[in-house]
Design an enzyme around this catalytic site. Sequence first.
Site, mmCIF file in Angstrom:
data_model
loop_
_atom_site.group_PDB
_atom_site.id
_atom_site.type_symbol
_atom_site.label_atom_id
_atom_site.label_comp_id
_atom_site.label_asym_id
_atom_site.label_seq_id
_atom_site.Cartn_x
_atom_site.Cartn_y
_atom_site.Cartn_z
ATOM 1 N N ASP A 135 0.819 -1.197 0.000
ATOM 2 C CA ASP A 135 0.000 0.000 0.000
ATOM 3 C C ASP A 135 0.862 1.259 0.000
ATOM 4 O OD1 ASP A 135 -2.694 1.265 0.408
ATOM 5 O OD2 ASP A 135 -1.715 1.982 2.224
ATOM 6 N N GLU A 194 0.978 -0.530 -5.182
ATOM 7 C CA GLU A 194 0.007 0.538 -5.412
ATOM 8 C C GLU A 194 0.827 1.815 -5.544
ATOM 9 O OE1 GLU A 194 -3.660 3.031 -3.456
ATOM 10 O OE2 GLU A 194 -1.909 2.427 -2.307
#
EC number: 2.4.1.18
Length: 734
Positions: free
Chosen positions: A412, A465
């Site tokens: 993330d 990401e």
Amino acid sequence: MPDLMMPPTDVDAGALDALAHGRHGDPFALLGAHPDGPTTMVRTCLPNAATVEVLARSDRRLLATLELIHPAGVFAGAIGRAEPYLLRITWPSGVVEETEDPYTFGLVLTDDDLSGLAGGDPEAVRQGLGSRPTVMDGVAGTRFTVWAPNARRVSVVGEFNSWDGRRHPMRLRHHGGVWELFIPRIADGALYKYEVVDRDGQVPPQRADPVARETELPPRTASVVPSPFPLRWTDEDWMQGRAARQAPSAPLSIYEMHAGSWLRDGGEMLDWDGLTERLIPYVAGMGFTHVELMPVAEHPFSGSWGYQPLGLFAPTARFGPPEGFARFVNACHAAGIGVLVDWVPAHFPGDAHGLLRFDGTALYEHEDPREGFHPDWNTWIYNLGRIEVVGFLLASALEWLDRYHVDGLRVDAVASMLYRDYSRKAGEWIPNAHGGRENLEAIDFLRRLNALVADRCPGAIVIAEESTAWPGVTAPVSEGGLGFSYKWNMGWMHDTLGYMEQDPIHRKHHHNAMTFGLLYAFSERFVLPLSHDEVVYGKGSLLGRMPGGTSQRFANLRAYFGFMWSSPGKKLLFMGGEFGQEREWNHDTQLDWDLLDDPLHRGLQRLVRDLNRVYRGEPALHVEDSSPSGFGWTVAGDAEASVFAYLRYGRSGDRPVLVVCNFTPVARPDYRIGVPLSGPWHEIVNTDARVYGGGGLGEGSQIVAIDAPAGGQPASLALDLPPLSTVMLCPVRG
């Protein structure tokens, strides 16, 4: 001034007072058994104890009754020759406790363990830190170890000692800055924390174990001595074959989900066994190859969806014990489903029981908030320039991949890690050593992470990401890249979803939004994400973002899904999108499964299932995802009609797939499109088919391509294009 002592003692009064009040930094120097001329002196700190006796461990004979030498609970007395002994403690309630003395046991960690920890070896972290049931000198108990190099004192506290930090102070191993203690008769399942006297002599709230493998159910915050796994893994075949299943040439269709709000039973969240029973058949039946779980590492605030974790080694207790998660992964593999987990090494929250200023210093984080504080999320940033912190995070990654057989990590907020000025104005950030904005320590960390996973966890993948144009995210580390397996294509999502939100009459003015992504589609190995981020914070749902009346909204979304599943790149869809969730996602309630009573919602779900089937069954739709040779435009410039047509190619022997999208509500009869082969072509997908809730224009048709060049192809065929649709065709096999 020290407290008044009871009987005389040879221990310095100040040291004894520090011990009694939990301020002594070297408890082993005073506690336990120590030679005292011809006898052995036994000392123990047991606040509130009524009496303390020493028994021979061999035959339980009484060796001594200890005297209170400090009113805060320090007892001492002489026994004869040194021998293994027990403490028999009588508490004011009348309860009698017998246990071995923790301060008679030797070192917990070896010098090699400490060197590994100091050097950032992730395996040393996994094996050396945390709590672990073990046997020392023939005695069963639990060893506790925690990194806190600047603390003045650290104690283990728990139900077993009434959460009293004076009872079990730990030994400091200076080389690694690690505190350790073996406590006899503490078994798995025991609750515990650490009480820290920090560098400044303050005692902050008791801390959870940073390397706890199991935790209490939030909002409670204690760590749990972990139980051994009785699970017998049965996924050997899966683990050996997953490299091929997750390769760039393989079909990856990922169902992203929040475990707590997918489906509920009587309003209660399903545990891992419930998800095994309900989720796995659903995902398999829908044809997805993978399930991606939003972070399941333990986190204090449910509203963070797991993206502010503090227990990077523990599956959240919200869904049951760690073994339940392992059973879930094992069952997914048995059903042919890979498991990906979102993982957050970018930042952590500042909850009092967590990592922030753990030993009174910026231990895990940066001291300067210009480097160490996330203004977007009010969280703290890991200091990736500190080798011990890097080892801690790498150990967490290995824990999920190794202990739980997870097939990949989606990392993330990578962009926030790569740039020192991420979400910061001028003057709010510190340049790197060369004066630039790149975070050199984070780059090194990500490269090390990906190299480590490739080496230690064959076949596992790591997905970034990453929302910027950082070059080489999926390029090999050996070639200067970051080494990720795949990257989320956030630009594709932003452009194409923005196009679909336009009223069809205006789409001709935004035509390039659908073609722009192909200019860079092969610069990285991409996943096309329609993730949870697109259905929160007032954005509504995917269906709710489509223009027009009810039937047109569904037609738009069906056409968009057809475009997505036929475009180069792996697929990711957040739960609920597959059947047209109407409202914005709410993590506190389940999806609106009753919508499937409506034929339009049910038809959309069937389309996604069929798209997965076709995507997996047609090599041309996936084997060359990362190569320009797998894609070719035949119609790219018809902005006026908002029509796009392209060919997907596989390898030698694979039949091509023609994809035609019409993003207006106007049918286009007899629309001519170039194809590489003359002869019959048949439809394999038509998003306007009646079974999906469409009008059925042209469904099931077979078209004959003639030797009439068009669109740069030697042959062409004429299609009756349904409104707001995507149609896929293949040449009929001879």
